[in-house]
Design a protein around this motif. Sequence first.
Motif, PDB file in Angstrom:
ATOM      1  N   MET A 295      -4.682 -11.758   9.262  1.00 11.31           N
ATOM      2  CA  MET A 295      -3.357 -11.156   9.100  1.00 11.31           C
ATOM      3  C   MET A 295      -3.118 -10.724   7.653  1.00 11.31           C
ATOM      4  SD  MET A 295      -1.980 -10.878  12.027  1.00 11.31           S
ATOM      5  CE  MET A 295      -0.321 -10.408  11.476  1.00 11.31           C
ATOM      6  N   ASP A 296      -3.616 -11.504   6.706  1.00  7.45           N
ATOM      7  CA  ASP A 296      -3.515 -11.136   5.290  1.00  7.45           C
ATOM      8  C   ASP A 296      -4.208  -9.801   5.050  1.00  7.45           C
ATOM      9  OD1 ASP A 296      -3.400 -10.982   2.533  1.00  7.45           O
ATOM     10  OD2 ASP A 296      -4.087 -13.033   2.180  1.00  7.45           O
ATOM     11  N   CYS A 297      -5.386  -9.624   5.637  1.00  6.16           N
ATOM     12  CA  CYS A 297      -6.135  -8.381   5.466  1.00  6.16           C
ATOM     13  C   CYS A 297      -5.418  -7.197   6.112  1.00  6.16           C
ATOM     14  CB  CYS A 297      -7.541  -8.528   6.041  1.00  6.16           C
ATOM     15  SG  CYS A 297      -8.618  -9.596   5.055  1.00  6.16           S
ATOM     16  N   ILE A 298      -4.776  -7.417   7.237  1.00  7.81           N
ATOM     17  CA  ILE A 298      -4.004  -6.344   7.879  1.00  7.81           C
ATOM     18  C   ILE A 298      -2.925  -5.840   6.918  1.00  7.81           C
ATOM     19  CG2 ILE A 298      -2.283  -5.877   9.676  1.00  7.81           C
ATOM     20  CD1 ILE A 298      -3.998  -7.570  11.573  1.00  7.81           C
ATOM     21  N   GLY A 299      -2.254  -6.774   6.248  1.00 12.98           N
ATOM     22  CA  GLY A 299      -1.243  -6.375   5.276  1.00 12.98           C
ATOM     23  C   GLY A 299      -1.829  -5.576   4.129  1.00 12.98           C
ATOM     24  N   ARG A 300      -3.008  -5.970   3.659  1.00 14.15           N
ATOM     25  CA  ARG A 300      -3.657  -5.271   2.557  1.00 14.15           C
ATOM     26  C   ARG A 300      -4.140  -3.889   2.978  1.00 14.15           C
ATOM     27  NH1 ARG A 300      -4.974  -9.035  -1.689  1.00 14.15           N
ATOM     28  NH2 ARG A 300      -4.211 -11.103  -1.102  1.00 14.15           N
ATOM     29  N   ILE A 301      -4.598  -3.766   4.225  1.00 17.26           N
ATOM     30  CA  ILE A 301      -4.996  -2.446   4.744  1.00 17.26           C
ATOM     31  C   ILE A 301      -3.777  -1.520   4.779  1.00 17.26           C
ATOM     32  CG2 ILE A 301      -5.798  -1.214   6.811  1.00 17.26           C
ATOM     33  CD1 ILE A 301      -7.509  -3.795   7.377  1.00 17.26           C
ATOM     34  N   GLY A 302      -2.649  -2.041   5.244  1.00 18.05           N
ATOM     35  CA  GLY A 302      -1.431  -1.240   5.279  1.00 18.05           C
ATOM     36  C   GLY A 302      -0.990  -0.803   3.895  1.00 18.05           C
ATOM     37  N   SER A 303      -1.086  -1.701   2.928  1.00 17.98           N
ATOM     38  CA  SER A 303      -0.701  -1.363   1.557  1.00 17.98           C
ATOM     39  C   SER A 303      -1.599  -0.273   0.978  1.00 17.98           C
ATOM     40  CB  SER A 303      -0.767  -2.611   0.670  1.00 17.98           C
ATOM     41  OG  SER A 303       0.161  -3.589   1.098  1.00 17.98           O
ATOM     42  N   ALA A 304      -2.905  -0.390   1.228  1.00 17.72           N
ATOM     43  CA  ALA A 304      -3.844   0.623   0.733  1.00 17.72           C
ATOM     44  C   ALA A 304      -3.562   1.980   1.362  1.00 17.72           C
ATOM     45  CB  ALA A 304      -5.280   0.190   1.022  1.00 17.72           C
ATOM     46  N   TRP A 305      -3.259   1.984   2.654  1.00 20.26           N
ATOM     47  CA  TRP A 305      -2.979   3.249   3.344  1.00 20.26           C
ATOM     48  C   TRP A 305      -1.720   3.909   2.796  1.00 20.26           C
ATOM     49  CZ3 TRP A 305      -5.447   6.796   5.611  1.00 20.26           C
ATOM     50  CH2 TRP A 305      -4.810   7.746   6.410  1.00 20.26           C
ATOM     51  N   ARG A 306      -0.710   3.114   2.485  1.00 23.37           N
ATOM     52  CA  ARG A 306       0.514   3.676   1.901  1.00 23.37           C
ATOM     53  C   ARG A 306       0.232   4.279   0.532  1.00 23.37           C
ATOM     54  NH1 ARG A 306       2.692  -0.729   4.658  1.00 23.37           N
ATOM     55  NH2 ARG A 306       2.484  -2.129   2.870  1.00 23.37           N
ATOM     56  N   LEU A 307      -0.604   3.629  -0.259  1.00 23.15           N
ATOM     57  CA  LEU A 307      -0.951   4.172  -1.571  1.00 23.15           C
ATOM     58  C   LEU A 307      -1.679   5.508  -1.435  1.00 23.15           C
ATOM     59  CD1 LEU A 307      -2.176   0.963  -3.455  1.00 23.15           C
ATOM     60  CD2 LEU A 307      -0.097   2.269  -3.918  1.00 23.15           C
ATOM     61  N   ILE A 308      -2.601   5.591  -0.496  1.00 20.13           N
ATOM     62  CA  ILE A 308      -3.332   6.840  -0.265  1.00 20.13           C
ATOM     63  C   ILE A 308      -2.364   7.936   0.169  1.00 20.13           C
ATOM     64  CG2 ILE A 308      -5.061   7.960   1.210  1.00 20.13           C
ATOM     65  CD1 ILE A 308      -6.534   5.204   1.191  1.00 20.13           C
ATOM     66  N   GLY A 309      -1.376   7.561   0.995  1.00 17.17           N
ATOM     67  CA  GLY A 309      -0.358   8.517   1.416  1.00 17.17           C
ATOM     68  C   GLY A 309       0.509   9.004   0.273  1.00 17.17           C
ATOM     69  N   GLN A 310       0.552   8.237  -0.820  1.00 17.43           N
ATOM     70  CA  GLN A 310       1.319   8.619  -2.011  1.00 17.43           C
ATOM     71  C   GLN A 310       0.429   9.328  -3.040  1.00 17.43           C
ATOM     72  OE1 GLN A 310       2.907   4.856  -3.249  1.00 17.43           O
ATOM     73  NE2 GLN A 310       4.147   4.617  -1.397  1.00 17.43           N
ATOM     74  N   ASN A 311      -0.733   9.809  -2.568  1.00 15.69           N
ATOM     75  CA  ASN A 311      -1.673  10.583  -3.379  1.00 15.69           C
ATOM     76  C   ASN A 311      -2.375   9.772  -4.468  1.00 15.69           C
ATOM     77  OD1 ASN A 311      -1.293  13.032  -1.969  1.00 15.69           O
ATOM     78  ND2 ASN A 311       0.569  13.447  -3.144  1.00 15.69           N
TER      79      ASN A 311
END
Length: 332
Positions: A295-311
């Motif tokens: 579950m910790d990794c799921i949160g980190r994957i989501g955070s990374a994806w949001r950063l990529i979405g912010q260019n």
Amino acid sequence: MTFRDLIGQQQVKELLSDSIRTGRVGQAYLFNGPEGIGRRTMALCFAEALTCEHGGPLPCGSCRPCILNRSGTNPDIIWIRAKEGRSTVGVEDVRSVQEEISTAPRFGKYKIILFEHAEKMTVQAQNALLKTLEEPPPYIIMILISSNSGALLDTVKSRSVRIDFKRYTDEEIVCAFERAHGGGGTDRHILCEYADGIIGRALLMADSAQYENLCRRILECLGALRDGGGAALCDMEELLAEYAPQKEILFFTLYSVFRDLALSARYGEEIPLQNVPAAGEIRKLSEKIGYHDAMDCIGRIGSAWRLIGQNVNYRLAADALAIRIQEVIHHG
């Protein structure tokens, strides 16, 4: 392609068809929705119907404009995009269409200006567009295609007919996929989960073998990461870099794998997994990683994806994610 050929978005098709049928076509539209939802295809169908010499919501297919539309060479349909190598649409791009706007259509009743990725217009470019939006010639119709209406000035939005595109049902997703790629080979549940109501995403999943291979490669990397070592980290970073052109599928698969790991760790074999072909590997690895780390990794994957979405630079975000996953699951 015509409105009749398009799957879903019935309200949008009816609104646009009625406007043509009744002669009450607006002079500026804002097609808003996420990437892959069908805004561009709908805009092109609308433009081709408007330029047909016979009128009506379904183009005749035989007049001169319709013939040109099939080859994408109709001079009365003009696309405005960011120039190659640039991430924004600038003032010069908007001003480049002023001459087109000042001249009447070559064939039919209308000349259509389509702004692809309208959200990429700079503030200066939007201000340059305002005068035309306020007093357009009667033959001009502008369509702003946007995935982020919040990036547009209120003065631009207020002068446009806003049309929001809804996500598709699972049935529509499957129908679109089967029409494009046939009915076999792809797990429908995974297809719909990945698509999340967006047909454009679904069409990327034509090769289920590729998806299953990616799933297994991720599991191999996770197993090695758990045991530690720089080589394992490099392998994970290389995998993330390899799939940069298909980052949507990559991140969905990462999320899907860790979702299965978390559920398997918590509930064992009581709950079905998304990645059925890799169920054996997932069950074994889940016993080592555990529910909380997954579950910790799921949160980190989501955070990374949001950063990529912010260019944020993709490689930097992906490498940082690989390091964080190893930090979470490594047990030396």
